[in-house]
Design an enzyme around this catalytic site. Structure first.
Site, PDB file in Angstrom:
ATOM      1  N   GLU A 197       0.831  -1.198   0.000  1.00 41.10           N
ATOM      2  CA  GLU A 197       0.000   0.000   0.000  1.00 41.10           C
ATOM      3  C   GLU A 197       0.867   1.250   0.000  1.00 41.10           C
ATOM      4  O   GLU A 197       1.825   1.353   0.765  1.00 41.10           O
ATOM      5  CB  GLU A 197      -0.914  -0.011   1.241  1.00 41.10           C
ATOM      6  CG  GLU A 197      -1.621   1.289   1.544  1.00 41.10           C
ATOM      7  CD  GLU A 197      -2.487   1.797   0.386  1.00 41.10           C
ATOM      8  OE1 GLU A 197      -3.155   0.980  -0.276  1.00 41.10           O
ATOM      9  OE2 GLU A 197      -2.462   3.016   0.152  1.00 41.10           O
ATOM     10  N   THR A 209      -9.996   5.471  -2.383  1.00 41.35           N
ATOM     11  CA  THR A 209     -11.429   5.588  -2.664  1.00 41.35           C
ATOM     12  C   THR A 209     -12.272   4.880  -1.607  1.00 41.35           C
ATOM     13  O   THR A 209     -13.432   5.228  -1.390  1.00 41.35           O
ATOM     14  CB  THR A 209     -11.760   5.003  -4.051  1.00 41.35           C
ATOM     15  OG1 THR A 209     -11.328   3.651  -4.092  1.00 41.35           O
ATOM     16  CG2 THR A 209     -11.065   5.777  -5.143  1.00 41.35           C
ATOM     17  N   ILE A 225     -23.026   2.178   1.087  1.00 37.94           N
ATOM     18  CA  ILE A 225     -24.236   1.438   0.748  1.00 37.94           C
ATOM     19  C   ILE A 225     -23.875   0.020   0.309  1.00 37.94           C
ATOM     20  O   ILE A 225     -22.957  -0.190  -0.480  1.00 37.94           O
ATOM     21  CB  ILE A 225     -25.027   2.160  -0.361  1.00 37.94           C
ATOM     22  CG1 ILE A 225     -25.542   3.502   0.174  1.00 37.94           C
ATOM     23  CG2 ILE A 225     -26.188   1.310  -0.850  1.00 37.94           C
ATOM     24  CD1 ILE A 225     -26.256   4.342  -0.852  1.00 37.94           C
ATOM     25  N   HIS A 277     -25.092  -2.554  -1.942  1.00 31.02           N
ATOM     26  CA  HIS A 277     -25.977  -2.519  -3.109  1.00 31.02           C
ATOM     27  C   HIS A 277     -26.508  -3.908  -3.452  1.00 31.02           C
ATOM     28  O   HIS A 277     -25.758  -4.884  -3.422  1.00 31.02           O
ATOM     29  CB  HIS A 277     -25.229  -1.989  -4.337  1.00 31.02           C
ATOM     30  CG  HIS A 277     -24.802  -0.560  -4.236  1.00 31.02           C
ATOM     31  ND1 HIS A 277     -25.680   0.486  -4.364  1.00 31.02           N
ATOM     32  CD2 HIS A 277     -23.581  -0.005  -4.023  1.00 31.02           C
ATOM     33  CE1 HIS A 277     -25.022   1.631  -4.246  1.00 31.02           C
ATOM     34  NE2 HIS A 277     -23.751   1.365  -4.039  1.00 31.02           N
ATOM     35  N   ILE A 317     -12.926  -0.053 -10.661  1.00 29.00           N
ATOM     36  CA  ILE A 317     -13.857  -0.480  -9.614  1.00 29.00           C
ATOM     37  C   ILE A 317     -14.519   0.763  -9.037  1.00 29.00           C
ATOM     38  O   ILE A 317     -13.870   1.581  -8.389  1.00 29.00           O
ATOM     39  CB  ILE A 317     -13.135  -1.273  -8.512  1.00 29.00           C
ATOM     40  CG1 ILE A 317     -12.289  -2.392  -9.136  1.00 29.00           C
ATOM     41  CG2 ILE A 317     -14.148  -1.826  -7.532  1.00 29.00           C
ATOM     42  CD1 ILE A 317     -13.067  -3.399  -9.929  1.00 29.00           C
ATOM     43  N   CYS A 344     -14.694  10.224  24.166  1.00 30.63           N
ATOM     44  CA  CYS A 344     -15.434  11.021  23.181  1.00 30.63           C
ATOM     45  C   CYS A 344     -16.917  10.902  23.509  1.00 30.63           C
ATOM     46  O   CYS A 344     -17.517   9.846  23.283  1.00 30.63           O
ATOM     47  CB  CYS A 344     -15.136  10.515  21.772  1.00 30.63           C
ATOM     48  SG  CYS A 344     -16.185  11.257  20.499  1.00 30.63           S
ATOM     49  N   CYS A 363     -19.452  12.749  22.289  1.00 34.57           N
ATOM     50  CA  CYS A 363     -20.372  12.870  21.144  1.00 34.57           C
ATOM     51  C   CYS A 363     -20.678  11.501  20.541  1.00 34.57           C
ATOM     52  O   CYS A 363     -21.826  11.180  20.246  1.00 34.57           O
ATOM     53  CB  CYS A 363     -19.765  13.761  20.065  1.00 34.57           C
ATOM     54  SG  CYS A 363     -19.526  15.476  20.535  1.00 34.57           S
TER      55      CYS A 363
END
Length: 467
Positions: A44, A53, A60, A62, A347, A412, A414
Site C-alpha cells: 500500500e 477511494t 451502501i 448494493h 472499480i 469522546c 459525542c
C-alpha cells in the site's frame, strides 16, 4: 503477523503481490490467505488500509438492481451482496437493512421507473415495487413536496465501509499475509519469469502480481505495458449531518440515475448520521479531495428539494472522495497469463459490495495463469468492534464494563467512545498511525464537536501508545 511501514522490504520473492490495500485489495489478500502454501504481500502506498477511494464512499450495500445487465459488475455485485451480508453478520460489521426509495420528481423520471424495475428483474433482483405518491409519503413523511411516486428496493442497505476493509486486512494478516504500508510502487518490470517492483522502500519480487491500485490502476497497468483504460478521478463531495437529523429519514433516498452516476442521495449511516451527496465532478488531479463552496451549495440545493427539514440541521463534517471512473460500462478486470498478472481496475462505488466476489473471481484468474494455489483452509474468524448505533456499544454493556471498567469510561462523549475501545484499536494487529486512522477505527473525534472537547485526551492516548 507482519505489518511494516518503514525499513527495507524482504528480499525473498513472494508468490503473489497485491498492489493496493483498499477494500478490494484487502479482500483479495484475504482470499489468497486461505491457501497456506502461498506467500502473499499486500503493498500500500499510504500509511493505512482503506486510505484511497475506500474511505470516502456512500457506505451502501448494493443489491445491484440497477447495474448494466450481463456485465461482470452486475454478476459480482449480486454475488458480493450475499457474500458481504453473511460476512458482516459473522464478524460484527454493522449493517442496517433500511431499503431504498428511487424517487421520481417529474413525469420523465416516473416513466423511467418501470424500466428500472425491469432492469432489476434482468439482474436477478425481484423485490422492487412501485409506490404511489400516497404510499411514498406514508413511508417518508418528511420528503419534500412534489414527488410523483417511487420504486421501492427493500434490499438496499447501509454498512460500515471502514470496518469492512479493516476486517479483511486483519484476517489476512492473521493468516500470514505481509502488509507493507508506505510503499508506493514506482516502477515494475519482469525479471527471471517474475515481477520486480521498485518501491520507495526498495525492491519487492513476486511471481504473480495483482493490480488493485484504485485510482492509480491505469498507471500500474501501463508499467506492465497495457493501455486498456484510463482512470479519470470523479470527485464526490458529501455533507454529514448531525445525529439529531436521523429521525428525518427512514430509507436511502435515491434519484433516478443519470450517465454520471446514481446522483445525489440522502441516506442514513450506520453511525446515526445522515449523508447528503455525492457530487460527480470529473477532474484531472488524483489528489483533489478538497471540498468546494460551489459543490456544497449545489448539494444543499438538491437536498432542499429531497428533504427540506434536513437543511435546518447542523452539518458535523464535510468530505470528498475520488472514484475511479473509466468511461467504461464495466469493471476492467483482466488476466494476462503470459505475464502472471491480473488487472483489477475501474472499480466504482459498487466495489465495496462486490469486494468478496471480486476476490473470489481474481483468485480463479490467478489459478488460470498457472499459479498452484495448493490446499485451501478456513480462516480464523475475527470479531470487529461495533461502530453502529443500532447495535449495543461497549458503554451500553454492563457485563463488559464489569469485566473491564475501561469500557465504561467515555473519552469522546459525542460518539460515546470509551478508553477501552481506543486502547484496543491502538493495540490492534493493524494499529492506526494517525489520529484520522484512530477516528476510522473508533469514531473518536467524529461527532458534532469534531474533537473540540475530546481532542486533547484522544491525542494523549494516541501519543502514549505510539511512544
Amino acid at each position: 503477523m507482519t505489518v511494516t511501514a518503514d525499513g527495507p522490504l524482504p528480499e525473498t520473492a513472494y508468490d503473489v503481490a497485491v498492489v493496493g490495500a483498499g477494500v478490494v485489495g484487502c479482500a483479495i489478500a484475504r482470499a489468497l490467505a486461505r491457501h497456506p502454501r502461498l506467500r502473499i504481500a499486500l503493498v500500500e502506498a499510504q500509511d493505512d488500509v482503506g486510505q484511497g477511494t475506500s474511505k470516502a464512499n456512500t457506505s451502501i450495500l448494493h443489491t445491484g438492481f440497477d447495474a448494466a445487465p450481463g456485465t461482470l459488475e452486475a454478476r459480482l455485485v449480486r454475488d458480493g451482496y450475499e457474500r458481504l451480508g453473511a460476512y458482516a453478520a459473522e464478524t460484527g460489521i454493522p449493517v442496517e437493512r433500511v431499503g431504498a426509495l428511487l424517487v421520481a420528481w417529474d413525469e420523465e423520471q416516473l416513466a423511467a421507473l418501470p424500466r428500472l424495475a425491469a432492469k432489476a428483474e434482468r439482474n436477478g433482483y425481484h423485490d422492487t415495487r412501485p409506490l404511489s405518491p400516497g404510499e411514498l409519503y406514508a413511508r417518508e413523511p418528511r420528503l419534500g413536496p412534489g414527488a410523483l411516486g417511487a420504486l421501492h428496493v427493500p434490499g438496499e442497505s447501509i454498512i460500515c465501509p471502514w470496518t469492512t476493509t479493516l476486517a479483511y486486512a486483519t484476517q489476512a494478516v492473521h493468516a500470514g499475509v505481509d502488509l507493507h504500508l508506505n510503499t508506493p510502487v514506482q516502477h515494475a518490470s519482469r525479471q527471471d519469469g517474475g515481477h520486480r517492483l521498485l518501491t520507495s522502500r526498495g525492491t519487492l519480487h513476486a511471481r504473480r502480481l495483482v493490480n488493485a491500485a484504485g485510482l492509480h490502476a491505469d498507471t500500474v497497468d501501463r508499467l506492465l505495458g497495457h493501455e486498456d483504460f484510463t482512470v479519470t478521478p470523479r470527485r464526490g463531495q458529501l455533507l454529514v449531518y448531525d445525529k439529531l437529523a436521523r429521525p428525518l429519514v427512514r430509507h436511502i433516498l435515491l434519484p433516478v440515475p443519470t450517465a454520471l452516476g446514481k446522483g445525489v442521495l440522502v441516506a442514513p449511516t450506520v453511525y446515526g448520521n445522515v449523508l447528503l451527496g455525492p457530487t460527480a465532478e470529473d477532474l484531472d488531479d488524483k489528489r483533489a479531495t478538497g471540498s468546494t463552496a460551489e459543490g456544497l451549495a449545489g448539494l444543499r440545493d438538491k437536498g432542499r428539494r429531497i428533504l427540506p427539514d434536513l437543511l435546518q440541521e447542523e452539518v458535523t463534517a464535510v468530505y470528498a472522495g475520488l472514484r475511479a471512473a473509466t468511461g467504461q460500462e464495466d469493471y476492467r478486470i483482466a488476466a494476462h497469463p503470459g505475464q502472471g498478472y491480473v488487472t483489477v481496475g475501474g472499480i466504482r462505488s459498487t466495489g465495496l459490495t462486490a469486494s468478496l466476489a471480486i476476490a473470489a473471481h481474481v483468485t480463479g484468474l490467478l489459478a488460470e495463469t498457472g499459479l498452484d494455489l495448493g490446499p485451501r483452509r478456513e480462516l480464523e474468524p475475527v470479531t470487529m468492534p461495533n461502530l453502529g448505533e443500532s447495535f449495543p456499544r461497549p458503554y451500553q454493556r454492563p457485563e463488559l464494563i464489569a469485566a473491564d471498567p475501561e469500557y465504561g469510561t467515555l473519552v469522546c462523549h459525542c460518539e460515546r467512545v470509551s478508553r477501552g475501545e481506543i486502547r484496543d484499536a491502538l493495540a490492534g494487529p493493524i494499529p492506526p498511525r494517525t489520529l484520522e486512522g484512530l477516528r476510522r477505527r473508533t469514531r473518536a473525534r467524529a461527532g458534532r464537536c469534531q474533537g473540540f472537547y475530546c481532542g486533547a485526551a484522544v491525542r494523549e492516548l494516541f501519543e502514549r501508545a505510539r511512544a
